[in-house]
Scaffold this motif. Sequence first.
Motif, PDB file in Angstrom:
ATOM      1  N   ALA B 119     -75.823  56.888  91.378  1.00  0.00           N
ATOM      2  CA  ALA B 119     -76.297  56.793  89.991  1.00  0.00           C
ATOM      3  C   ALA B 119     -77.430  57.775  89.692  1.00  0.00           C
ATOM      4  O   ALA B 119     -77.355  58.537  88.721  1.00  0.00           O
ATOM      5  CB  ALA B 119     -76.700  55.362  89.669  1.00  0.00           C
ATOM      6  N   LEU B 122     -76.080  61.339  89.498  1.00  0.00           N
ATOM      7  CA  LEU B 122     -75.420  61.662  88.241  1.00  0.00           C
ATOM      8  C   LEU B 122     -76.447  61.914  87.141  1.00  0.00           C
ATOM      9  O   LEU B 122     -76.308  62.859  86.354  1.00  0.00           O
ATOM     10  CB  LEU B 122     -74.484  60.519  87.852  1.00  0.00           C
ATOM     11  CG  LEU B 122     -73.727  60.662  86.525  1.00  0.00           C
ATOM     12  CD1 LEU B 122     -72.955  61.968  86.470  1.00  0.00           C
ATOM     13  CD2 LEU B 122     -72.778  59.487  86.326  1.00  0.00           C
ATOM     14  N   ALA B 126     -76.834  65.388  85.203  1.00  0.00           N
ATOM     15  CA  ALA B 126     -76.644  65.372  83.753  1.00  0.00           C
ATOM     16  C   ALA B 126     -77.832  66.014  83.049  1.00  0.00           C
ATOM     17  O   ALA B 126     -77.659  66.836  82.131  1.00  0.00           O
ATOM     18  CB  ALA B 126     -76.454  63.930  83.272  1.00  0.00           C
ATOM     19  N   CYS B 146     -68.774  61.847  88.239  1.00  0.00           N
ATOM     20  CA  CYS B 146     -67.982  60.985  87.352  1.00  0.00           C
ATOM     21  C   CYS B 146     -66.601  60.731  87.946  1.00  0.00           C
ATOM     22  O   CYS B 146     -66.076  59.617  87.873  1.00  0.00           O
ATOM     23  CB  CYS B 146     -67.852  61.629  85.966  1.00  0.00           C
ATOM     24  SG  CYS B 146     -69.365  61.573  84.993  1.00  0.00           S
ATOM     25  N   SER B 148     -65.747  60.654  91.090  1.00  0.00           N
ATOM     26  CA  SER B 148     -65.821  59.728  92.225  1.00  0.00           C
ATOM     27  C   SER B 148     -66.133  58.309  91.788  1.00  0.00           C
ATOM     28  O   SER B 148     -65.861  57.360  92.512  1.00  0.00           O
ATOM     29  CB  SER B 148     -66.851  60.203  93.249  1.00  0.00           C
ATOM     30  OG  SER B 148     -68.139  60.045  92.727  1.00  0.00           O
ATOM     31  N   LEU B 149     -66.692  58.164  90.602  1.00  0.00           N
ATOM     32  CA  LEU B 149     -67.019  56.827  90.091  1.00  0.00           C
ATOM     33  C   LEU B 149     -65.899  56.258  89.223  1.00  0.00           C
ATOM     34  O   LEU B 149     -66.052  55.188  88.636  1.00  0.00           O
ATOM     35  CB  LEU B 149     -68.328  56.882  89.280  1.00  0.00           C
ATOM     36  CG  LEU B 149     -69.587  57.135  90.117  1.00  0.00           C
ATOM     37  CD1 LEU B 149     -70.770  57.474  89.234  1.00  0.00           C
ATOM     38  CD2 LEU B 149     -69.919  55.916  90.981  1.00  0.00           C
ATOM     39  N   GLY B 150     -64.804  57.001  89.105  1.00  0.00           N
ATOM     40  CA  GLY B 150     -63.685  56.524  88.306  1.00  0.00           C
ATOM     41  C   GLY B 150     -63.871  56.712  86.814  1.00  0.00           C
ATOM     42  O   GLY B 150     -63.121  56.170  86.015  1.00  0.00           O
ATOM     43  N   GLN B 151     -64.857  57.503  86.433  1.00  0.00           N
ATOM     44  CA  GLN B 151     -65.098  57.764  85.001  1.00  0.00           C
ATOM     45  C   GLN B 151     -64.251  58.970  84.601  1.00  0.00           C
ATOM     46  O   GLN B 151     -64.748  60.104  84.472  1.00  0.00           O
ATOM     47  CB  GLN B 151     -66.591  58.068  84.773  1.00  0.00           C
ATOM     48  CG  GLN B 151     -67.502  56.940  85.155  1.00  0.00           C
ATOM     49  CD  GLN B 151     -67.698  55.972  84.006  1.00  0.00           C
ATOM     50  OE1 GLN B 151     -67.400  56.263  82.863  1.00  0.00           O
ATOM     51  NE2 GLN B 151     -68.214  54.782  84.322  1.00  0.00           N
ATOM     52  N   HIS B 152     -62.977  58.708  84.372  1.00  0.00           N
ATOM     53  CA  HIS B 152     -62.032  59.813  84.253  1.00  0.00           C
ATOM     54  C   HIS B 152     -62.257  60.683  83.035  1.00  0.00           C
ATOM     55  O   HIS B 152     -62.173  61.905  83.108  1.00  0.00           O
ATOM     56  CB  HIS B 152     -60.600  59.254  84.255  1.00  0.00           C
ATOM     57  CG  HIS B 152     -60.129  58.915  85.627  1.00  0.00           C
ATOM     58  ND1 HIS B 152     -58.796  58.890  85.988  1.00  0.00           N
ATOM     59  CD2 HIS B 152     -60.801  58.589  86.742  1.00  0.00           C
ATOM     60  CE1 HIS B 152     -58.693  58.567  87.271  1.00  0.00           C
ATOM     61  NE2 HIS B 152     -59.886  58.374  87.738  1.00  0.00           N
ATOM     62  N   GLU B 153     -62.491  60.055  81.887  1.00  0.00           N
ATOM     63  CA  GLU B 153     -62.653  60.859  80.671  1.00  0.00           C
ATOM     64  C   GLU B 153     -63.870  61.767  80.777  1.00  0.00           C
ATOM     65  O   GLU B 153     -63.817  62.946  80.423  1.00  0.00           O
ATOM     66  CB  GLU B 153     -62.774  59.961  79.431  1.00  0.00           C
ATOM     67  CG  GLU B 153     -61.446  59.386  78.930  1.00  0.00           C
ATOM     68  CD  GLU B 153     -61.002  58.204  79.756  1.00  0.00           C
ATOM     69  OE1 GLU B 153     -59.801  57.873  79.715  1.00  0.00           O
ATOM     70  OE2 GLU B 153     -61.848  57.609  80.454  1.00  0.00           O
ATOM     71  N   ALA B 154     -64.972  61.202  81.239  1.00  0.00           N
ATOM     72  CA  ALA B 154     -66.194  61.992  81.380  1.00  0.00           C
ATOM     73  C   ALA B 154     -65.988  63.108  82.402  1.00  0.00           C
ATOM     74  O   ALA B 154     -66.416  64.250  82.176  1.00  0.00           O
ATOM     75  CB  ALA B 154     -67.351  61.090  81.808  1.00  0.00           C
ATOM     76  N   THR B 157     -63.963  65.880  80.797  1.00  0.00           N
ATOM     77  CA  THR B 157     -64.752  66.681  79.850  1.00  0.00           C
ATOM     78  C   THR B 157     -65.656  67.660  80.588  1.00  0.00           C
ATOM     79  O   THR B 157     -65.715  68.854  80.263  1.00  0.00           O
ATOM     80  CB  THR B 157     -65.590  65.759  78.957  1.00  0.00           C
ATOM     81  OG1 THR B 157     -64.732  64.846  78.286  1.00  0.00           O
ATOM     82  CG2 THR B 157     -66.393  66.560  77.945  1.00  0.00           C
ATOM     83  N   LEU B 158     -66.359  67.150  81.572  1.00  0.00           N
ATOM     84  CA  LEU B 158     -67.337  67.978  82.281  1.00  0.00           C
ATOM     85  C   LEU B 158     -66.659  69.055  83.121  1.00  0.00           C
ATOM     86  O   LEU B 158     -67.104  70.213  83.137  1.00  0.00           O
ATOM     87  CB  LEU B 158     -68.215  67.091  83.163  1.00  0.00           C
ATOM     88  CG  LEU B 158     -69.159  66.188  82.370  1.00  0.00           C
ATOM     89  CD1 LEU B 158     -69.741  65.092  83.254  1.00  0.00           C
ATOM     90  CD2 LEU B 158     -70.283  67.001  81.735  1.00  0.00           C
TER      91      LEU B 158
END
Lengths: 568, 482
Positions: B119, B122, B126, B146, B148-154, B157-158
């Motif tokens: 956390a 990230l 950021a 993101c 690796s944390l499963g935050q696919h949309e983010a 985008t990045l």
Amino acid sequence: MLVALGWQMTRAYSRANEPPARQVAAEFLDSVGCSMTPPATSGPPAFTDITLEAGLNFVHDNDANGRFALPEIIGSGCALLDYDGDDDLDIFLAAGGPITGERTPQRCALYRNEAGRFSDVTDASRAGVPGPAYGVTCADYDRDGDVDIFITCLGPDVLLHNNGNGTFDDVSDVAGVADPGFGTGATFFDFDRDGWLDLYVCRYVDWRPAIEQSCFAPVGLRDYCHPTTYEAPSVHRLYHNRGDGTFEDVTEAAGISAARGNGLGAAAEDFDGDGRVDLYVANDATPAFLWHNMGDGRFENVADNRGCAYDCRGIAIAGMGVACEDFDADGDFDLMVTNIRGQSHLLLENNAGAFSDISSAMGAPRWSLSRTGFGICVFDQDLDGSLDAFIANGAVNLSPAALHGESPYAEPQQFVRFDDGRLVDASGGSGADFVDVGRGAASGDIDGDGDVDLLASSNNGRARLLRNDAPVGNHWLMVDARLSNGLTSAIGAEIEAHAGDRVWHRIVRPNIGYLSSSDPRVHFGLGNAMVVDRLIVRWPDGSRAERTDVATNQVLRVVQDLPAEVVP
Amino acid sequence: MSGSCSPSLALDAVSIGVIAVGSAILMGWWIPVASLQPTLMPPVNVVTASDGLRHAEVDHAALKGACAAAGLPQPPDVNRIDAVPVDRLVTAMNDWVQEREPAALGRMGQIYLALGFDAPALECFAAAASLEPEPTLWTYMAGVCCQSLGQHEAAQTLLERARTREPSYPTTFARLATLALEEGELERAGRLFGAHIERQPGSVLGYNGMGQVALAGGNARDAEKWFERAVAASPDDFRAWRLYSRALALNGNTDGSRQALARAAGLTQYEGWAAFDERLGQAHEVAATQSSLEEAVRRALGDRDPSRAMAALEVLHERRPQDIATIGNLALVYQRAGRHAEAMTMIRDGCATHPDSILAHERLADIAILQQRFDEALAATETLIRLDPRSVRGHELRGRVQYALNRQDEGIASVTRALELAPERGDLRILLATLLLHAGRAAEAEPIVLDVLKRDAGNQQAKAMLESIRAQGSGKPTYGPG
């Protein structure tokens, strides 16, 4: 000097007016849609922790004392079983250490359900097997009408025969199942359809203290080693039930010795619909097995050919707990296998015995990558007709963020729902998101209110009982399928419920999940259906029974060859 | 006496007045300026634990306060973890406090990431990415977190941003392709894996990815071709062989599938992106984690560069002075570098301090064999087997030593026992057959060699041995290779 002072002042004031870096970060992450907190569910919690009020007081001891011995992270299983035949569920919990050295061992514990309060009857029942114990597998192996308990251990496994009078006897040696080794998950199933339950026992790493090594976490502290570090996968065991209270070790003859793996969980199911029960075995970081039952007493591992030896990337996952349900409602049984942090839980869709990795399509990576999952119970929590799942999470390696907390291996547990063809995280506010080093999990209707409750074991922690507070309004049916003696659960019986245009398939399969054993009664959430139009039971011997217009909201006891009766 | 001040006194009074007023003004300004001076982080003290590991000791409350004052993300409690990365972390924090350079934030992110604090990593990436969009490293690393944390949309985008601004880094394409594959966007995944391969020709990651796309699309024929390229490009990639096996099976080539699967067995398994994304390794280097030293050793040994391996192991030994694995490996490297006396002293000491360590006695046996101290080697293997009667390596080493001591029958018996314990080990079969041949027991060697060829028809060593056996005229019927 004035110039320098002015420069300092300008710089200082400029910095004072800059937004803080953490604010910049938050805004940046928000702008790209990154959210670290799972959305809280609306409404009251789905589960309530009733451990203390129910009188359950068991704290597992994994014997961790700075050696970082591999068995310390396996944890232990739990079981919901009706050992005394009074139609309610009792509790059995596997004990922990010592793994090496001499000290008083912890003992397994048996708790009797007395109208919702659980009394420790371990001593009176003689079920207090000394640890370290791991898997708990329950079934009436001798068909005498009482459920027996098989316990895997680090060392000889133990078979407790239920005497029918509230006591148990250790018949391991007589029965021929006291194989030494690192036993883990096990399952009773009838592979030769002779009416007697046979037994498959997973073996983990061929561990002994001499092969232990020292491994380190990224933070530079000692930590547990990866199972492949030991390079010692095991041959599992298959026992054929002779029908006289004894078993024959047919591991070699059945071809089971042809493969080695770090076994943890198994699911018995006729995956290819050829009428013979096969076995899927989850191994930890070694390829999974799919033991195809060839019908002549032999098995062949066809996992690679059938697409379930590893995931779609070719990785042999850290397979721990196994769930086997008809997730896509197409009449055959699919698989869900829990996995380690950094890898998604694995969902395998069954297509007539061939498997496809649909983990991503089901949305599993989104909520499972950051967790290490072990126990898994799949059931319909809110009785809406769709399956949900509870996953017991707990790390096997140091979690730096939790290093200074109660346990550096603790993680939040999870509750997920099937929603429009995908699994979504519904943990927040569910009551099932408590932080723990979760391991085993068993499901069953503990309080007799028609919904499915949970029992969860913890590695080096307290076992918990979670009452399901499903919303009122939806309907349910529980089917207690028994063999013709009227007492023995019909393990392997398939039950199909039709209501309107919906169909649900279930199997009597209590030995599932991770090291645990659940209520053998099959549960259906039926949504707003007030009657089950057709209830079909396919018995293990191939015979079939059908009933129509079955009322909902009841426990229906179905005995092979006899008319069904409602259990009050 | 006159009634007016002298000019010098007047000048003094004016001077004093100016100084006084100026001082007042300066004080009025200085105090608030002084209060705006950045608060540095508390110092990192080092505590040596009983196991020789050096842990950080930091006033966590003071660290939190200083980070809050500096506007930094809340730090985790870094007490009792490896002091070297913590020291680097605090240095980066102070760099930020004093210079406000986004690179300092980025370094903090790298150190957090290497230590496993996802956390704050990230958050730092950021912030750095927001303050310094170019170069794209921080944007990329935020995307990695993101993902690796499963935050696919983010992550999408990045990583897209990183790709646009830095189209030369191949792994960005592979990561985006993986995200697309997971979402079922096969066409896009194929294009991105293709772009990755263009930038990194011969990439097994790319070939495997293309093959996975083909499999997901139900095109097993194409998949087979891609995996064929993958195994040709990287014969040691276990995934490539497994996936190749799968494709062959789907195309009905059962024998080929089985052989491909056999090739995968015994290959080193890797997990995650570390094997393909050098920026993850860079994070560990920035943090100077012990993992980075382990990786440096691995690479050096793989590059057959013992001096580099030795240097990394020596640093690792300093950080883990009591770790027997490090001691053993360093001793072995000393041996290979010609520092024989040091090697032997080090490993003997290791065995003395770790009398129950299998690894210690294995290394002692290895080094003693290399130094031709066969009696000492034999004693080490006996200890090894006493500690673990099922030690395959123990029996194998004992067999080799017994053979070197001209105790041929004992050596053969030991290696036979090793093979009984590990029947899947083809190299042990070859070893046993070799010993038997040397002992003039060709008739016993032949079935073993034939067994090797049955499991691995292309084994050149076994073929040569069979020719040799047959040339000696075993008198037995000729068997085919199976």
